[in-house]
Design a protein around this motif. Structure first.
Motif, PDB file in Angstrom:
ATOM      1  N   UNK A   1      -4.706   4.888  -1.459  1.00  0.00           N
ATOM      2  CA  UNK A   1      -5.607   4.303  -1.936  1.00  0.00           C
ATOM      3  C   UNK A   1      -7.009   4.476  -1.449  1.00  0.00           C
ATOM      4  N   UNK A   2      -6.688   4.273   0.066  1.00  0.00           N
ATOM      5  CA  UNK A   2      -7.928   4.403   0.925  1.00  0.00           C
ATOM      6  C   UNK A   2      -8.660   5.807   0.890  1.00  0.00           C
ATOM      7  N   UNK A   3      -8.054   6.914   0.733  1.00  0.00           N
ATOM      8  CA  UNK A   3      -8.556   8.077   0.551  1.00  0.00           C
ATOM      9  C   UNK A   3      -9.255   8.589  -0.649  1.00  0.00           C
ATOM     10  N   UNK A   4      -8.536   7.902  -1.821  1.00  0.00           N
ATOM     11  CA  UNK A   4      -9.252   7.921  -2.945  1.00  0.00           C
ATOM     12  C   UNK A   4     -10.363   7.185  -3.497  1.00  0.00           C
ATOM     13  N   UNK A   5     -10.452   6.101  -2.617  1.00  0.00           N
ATOM     14  CA  UNK A   5     -11.847   5.412  -2.578  1.00  0.00           C
ATOM     15  C   UNK A   5     -12.873   6.174  -1.750  1.00  0.00           C
ATOM     16  N   UNK A   6     -12.213   6.856  -0.517  1.00  0.00           N
ATOM     17  CA  UNK A   6     -13.195   7.339   0.276  1.00  0.00           C
ATOM     18  C   UNK A   6     -13.778   8.709  -0.457  1.00  0.00           C
ATOM     19  N   UNK A   7     -12.984   9.464  -1.226  1.00  0.00           N
ATOM     20  CA  UNK A   7     -13.546  10.674  -1.901  1.00  0.00           C
ATOM     21  C   UNK A   7     -14.454  10.182  -3.218  1.00  0.00           C
TER      22      UNK A   7
ATOM     23  N   UNK B   1     -12.329   6.577  -7.090  1.00  0.00           N
ATOM     24  CA  UNK B   1     -12.253   5.191  -7.608  1.00  0.00           C
ATOM     25  C   UNK B   1     -12.915   4.189  -6.778  1.00  0.00           C
ATOM     26  N   UNK B   2     -13.505   3.206  -7.226  1.00  0.00           N
ATOM     27  CA  UNK B   2     -13.928   2.110  -6.349  1.00  0.00           C
ATOM     28  C   UNK B   2     -12.747   0.955  -6.352  1.00  0.00           C
ATOM     29  N   UNK B   3     -12.731   0.065  -5.273  1.00  0.00           N
ATOM     30  CA  UNK B   3     -11.684  -0.740  -4.908  1.00  0.00           C
ATOM     31  C   UNK B   3     -11.527  -1.636  -6.048  1.00  0.00           C
ATOM     32  N   UNK B   4     -12.886  -2.070  -6.567  1.00  0.00           N
ATOM     33  CA  UNK B   4     -12.918  -3.223  -7.761  1.00  0.00           C
ATOM     34  C   UNK B   4     -12.390  -2.465  -9.106  1.00  0.00           C
ATOM     35  N   UNK B   5     -12.271  -1.362  -9.172  1.00  0.00           N
ATOM     36  CA  UNK B   5     -11.681  -0.540 -10.290  1.00  0.00           C
ATOM     37  C   UNK B   5     -10.217  -0.397 -10.290  1.00  0.00           C
ATOM     38  N   UNK B   6      -9.405  -0.821  -9.201  1.00  0.00           N
ATOM     39  CA  UNK B   6      -7.930  -0.856  -8.869  1.00  0.00           C
ATOM     40  C   UNK B   6      -7.403  -2.065  -9.278  1.00  0.00           C
ATOM     41  N   UNK B   7      -6.333  -2.215  -9.773  1.00  0.00           N
ATOM     42  CA  UNK B   7      -5.352  -3.396  -9.809  1.00  0.00           C
ATOM     43  C   UNK B   7      -4.142  -3.292  -8.871  1.00  0.00           C
ATOM     44  N   UNK B   8      -4.133  -3.803  -7.814  1.00  0.00           N
ATOM     45  CA  UNK B   8      -3.024  -3.463  -6.954  1.00  0.00           C
ATOM     46  C   UNK B   8      -2.017  -4.552  -6.835  1.00  0.00           C
ATOM     47  N   UNK B   9      -0.762  -4.454  -7.085  1.00  0.00           N
ATOM     48  CA  UNK B   9       0.216  -5.591  -6.947  1.00  0.00           C
ATOM     49  C   UNK B   9       1.012  -5.328  -5.550  1.00  0.00           C
ATOM     50  N   UNK B  10       1.192  -6.394  -4.890  1.00  0.00           N
ATOM     51  CA  UNK B  10       2.162  -6.448  -3.759  1.00  0.00           C
ATOM     52  C   UNK B  10       3.089  -7.385  -3.809  1.00  0.00           C
TER      53      UNK B  10
ATOM     54  N   UNK C   1      -5.530   8.945 -13.869  1.00  0.00           N
ATOM     55  CA  UNK C   1      -6.117   7.814 -14.434  1.00  0.00           C
ATOM     56  C   UNK C   1      -5.654   6.531 -14.509  1.00  0.00           C
ATOM     57  N   UNK C   2      -4.244   6.296 -13.811  1.00  0.00           N
ATOM     58  CA  UNK C   2      -3.897   5.105 -13.322  1.00  0.00           C
ATOM     59  C   UNK C   2      -4.759   4.140 -12.786  1.00  0.00           C
ATOM     60  N   UNK C   3      -4.732   3.128 -13.112  1.00  0.00           N
ATOM     61  CA  UNK C   3      -5.762   1.859 -12.183  1.00  0.00           C
ATOM     62  C   UNK C   3      -4.678   0.598 -11.984  1.00  0.00           C
ATOM     63  N   UNK C   4      -3.626   0.930 -12.224  1.00  0.00           N
ATOM     64  CA  UNK C   4      -2.527  -0.382 -11.812  1.00  0.00           C
ATOM     65  C   UNK C   4      -1.738   0.338 -11.012  1.00  0.00           C
TER      66      UNK C   4
ATOM     67  N   UNK D   1      -1.827   9.354  -4.867  1.00  0.00           N
ATOM     68  CA  UNK D   1      -3.259   9.931  -5.328  1.00  0.00           C
ATOM     69  C   UNK D   1      -3.260  10.815  -6.585  1.00  0.00           C
ATOM     70  N   UNK D   2      -2.274  11.379  -6.970  1.00  0.00           N
ATOM     71  CA  UNK D   2      -2.068  12.111  -8.158  1.00  0.00           C
ATOM     72  C   UNK D   2      -2.362  10.963  -9.275  1.00  0.00           C
ATOM     73  N   UNK D   3      -1.547  10.026  -9.064  1.00  0.00           N
ATOM     74  CA  UNK D   3      -1.587   9.081 -10.224  1.00  0.00           C
ATOM     75  C   UNK D   3      -3.321   8.339 -10.439  1.00  0.00           C
ATOM     76  N   UNK D   4      -3.764   8.235  -9.331  1.00  0.00           N
ATOM     77  CA  UNK D   4      -5.159   7.722  -9.358  1.00  0.00           C
ATOM     78  C   UNK D   4      -6.045   8.770 -10.012  1.00  0.00           C
ATOM     79  N   UNK D   5      -5.894  10.030  -9.630  1.00  0.00           N
ATOM     80  CA  UNK D   5      -6.722  11.136 -10.487  1.00  0.00           C
ATOM     81  C   UNK D   5      -6.411  11.308 -11.922  1.00  0.00           C
TER      82      UNK D   5
END
Length: 288
Positions: A66-72, A75-84, A46-49, A40-44
């Protein structure tokens, strides 16, 4: 390339990958719950990867963050690049932006990964810890429908003592991105870590260059690889360091500093994976 906090590199799949990612791996001694707050800190900041993997054991916690930062509304889901990176199941059920297979024996599984793309389960696929010969096996696979978009040693190990320039040049010639982990060295918290290994962030050349630019050694190490064209993964559970590792877009390294840092390469691996050295797919017998 004019590097900015929102800079991306184009993948051969037609999608883009942010040049700096937040790594979520942590040694076993750290509670999994720490991954929630750190992500959550990383997303706040500015990390988007966001880089994750089944083997890290904290996918649920990272996903919750990720869900919590989208909910608040951060960021929007399409604004995140997530690698699994899936475990033994080659058909993971979660909808990630990208999957990278962690096994070095991919001839019999690459088609399954391609089916993940065709089914809409993921946008792009890539490989991890592959040398150039193993990459060629996939690129020359009969009926290949989807090329690997990256070779990510979680990801390839990549730091000033192992700068991967030859592998980077090979990947670039094949339109494949190189993603680097352990850019800041490897943690002494790892039980397998050689306690006598050199410490990247204490290297006198790196420290001197950092002092000249009034930056930390970590910031200079990250900036070095960004300027080489490597996608960098930086990981930490410290709010201060997560922020510091992202503050690498307000300075640049001149050619003379780049040359000094390139000269530090000694082909040294922290993650030597010697327990797998007898495996026929062991990737590190090759120079790159």
């Amino acid at each position: 390339m004019d590097l900015q906090p929102n800079s991306v590199l184009a993948m051969n799949s037609g999608h883009n990958m942010p040049v700096i990612g937040f790594g979520t791996y942590a040694p076993e001694k750290f509670p999994r719950e720490l991954a929630v707050e750190a992500t959550k800190v990383a997303i706040d900041i500015g990390y988007r990867h966001i880089d994750g993997a089944y083997i890290y054991g904290n996918e649920a916690e990272v996903g919750r963050a990720i869900r919590e930062k989208i909910a608040d509304g951060t960021v929007r889901r399409e604004g995140l690049f997530c690698t699994g990176k899936p475990g033994d199941d080659p058909f993971p059920k979660d909808d990630y932006g990208q999957y990278i297979f962690h096994n070095t024996d991919l001839q019999d599984t690459w088609e399954a990964m391609e089916q993940c793309v065709d089914a809409g389960l993921t946008r792009s696929i890539g490989v991890s810890n592959f040398n150039h010969k193993q990459l060629e096996l996939i690129l020359n696979k009969p009926g290949l429908r989807h090329k690997p978009v990256c070779n990510q040693v979680t990801e390839v190990e990549c730091h000033i003592y192992l700068n991967q320039k030859k592998l980077l040049e090979f990947c670039r010639s094949r339109d494949i991105l190189l993603v680097g982990y352990s850019v800041l060295g490897s943690s002494r918290d790892e039980k397998w870590m050689d306690q006598n290994a050199p410490v990247v962030l204490e290297d006198p050349v790196l420290v001197s260059i950092a002092s000249k630019h009034k930056k930390s050694p970590a910031q200079v190490a990250i900036r070095f690889f960004l300027q080489l064209g490597v996608v960098v993964l930086a990981k930490s559970f410290s709010t201060m360091r997560i922020k510091e590792n992202f503050q690498v877009f307000d300075f640049s390294l001149p050619p003379e500093d780049m040359k000094k840092l390139e000269a530090l390469d000694r082909n040294y691996r922290y993650v030597a994976a010697r327990e797998f050295i007898e495996h026929p797919g062991f990737p590190f017998h090759e120079e790159f």
